[in-house]
Design an enzyme around this catalytic site. Structure first.
Site, mmCIF file in Angstrom:
data_model
loop_
_atom_site.group_PDB
_atom_site.id
_atom_site.type_symbol
_atom_site.label_atom_id
_atom_site.label_comp_id
_atom_site.label_asym_id
_atom_site.label_seq_id
_atom_site.Cartn_x
_atom_site.Cartn_y
_atom_site.Cartn_z
ATOM 1 N N HIS A 151 0.813 -1.080 0.242
ATOM 2 C CA HIS A 151 -0.329 -0.164 -0.289
ATOM 3 C C HIS A 151 0.610 1.530 0.129
ATOM 4 C CE1 HIS A 151 0.854 0.822 4.628
ATOM 5 N NE2 HIS A 151 0.945 -0.448 4.557
ATOM 6 N N HIS A 186 0.139 -5.781 2.252
ATOM 7 C CA HIS A 186 0.819 -4.448 3.247
ATOM 8 C C HIS A 186 2.644 -5.735 3.157
ATOM 9 C CE1 HIS A 186 -2.994 -3.037 4.911
ATOM 10 N NE2 HIS A 186 -3.087 -4.186 4.195
#
Length: 188
Positions: A4, A143
């Site tokens: 992200h 992530h």
């Protein structure tokens, strides 16, 4: 697999885990740049962690690419329990034994989720996504630690060791993975 975009907590070096801070302006700009880089790639569909920083990144990319987006809890960041929102200095002060374990062994919080649990969750989720989309290019927005877990599985490294042996990606950096013979493989 893409990490992200940046959040204020990334910038401040805070443990995020399952906390849900949004992208900051730099993170939104990173997501736009990622969308431009991926424009023209034959991406069929996208999956994202449901946490805002990942889903917001994925939405920006999917708008540009014109593809469908699905959320999967298997792609969430490791749950760091009571360390969530704290800087490393704050963790070291409040949880000195756990912090020392984290530096030495990769896992220090007493609540939350272990790196082994994370790795099993992520790899299982990625294999399920791949089975739903055989022969298709799938974008996965997640992530740092889930990406490390996937790379660990591909390299045959224990999930608990991945934190020390595999560097985390920068925000909006990508790695290419494939599924071969029922397992993950990194594409170089």
């Amino acid at each position: 697999m893409v990490r992200h975009g940046e959040t204020d907590w990334n910038r401040d070096n805070r443990f995020q885990g399952h906390a849900d801070p949004p992208l900051n302006d730099a993170g939104r700009a990173q997501a736009q740049e990622l969308a431009e880089r991926l424009d023209g790639e034959p991406v069929a569909v996208a999956y994202t962690s449901p946490l805002t920083r990942a889903s917001e990144t994925a939405q920006i990319v999917c708008r540009r690419l014109g593809i469908e987006l699905h959320a999967s809890a298997s792609l969430m960041e490791v749950d760091v329990g009571s360390w969530s929102g704290l800087t490393q200095a704050e963790v070291e002060e409040r949880f000195p034994d756990g912090y020392r374990r984290w530096l030495e062994y990769g896992h220090g919080w007493d609540d939350g989720e272990s790196y082994d649990e994370l790795g099993e969750r992520v790899v299982s989720g990625l294999l399920e996504i791949a089975a739903r989309h055989p022969e298709e290019l799938v974008l996965v927005v997640t992530h740092g630690d889930p990406i490390r877990s996937a790379l660990a599985a591909a390299a045959g490294v224990r999930f608990g060791e991945a934190r020390r042996s595999i560097a985390v990606l920068d925000n909006c950096a990508a790695v290419r993975m494939t599924v071969e013979s029922g397992g993950l493989q990194a594409v170089h």
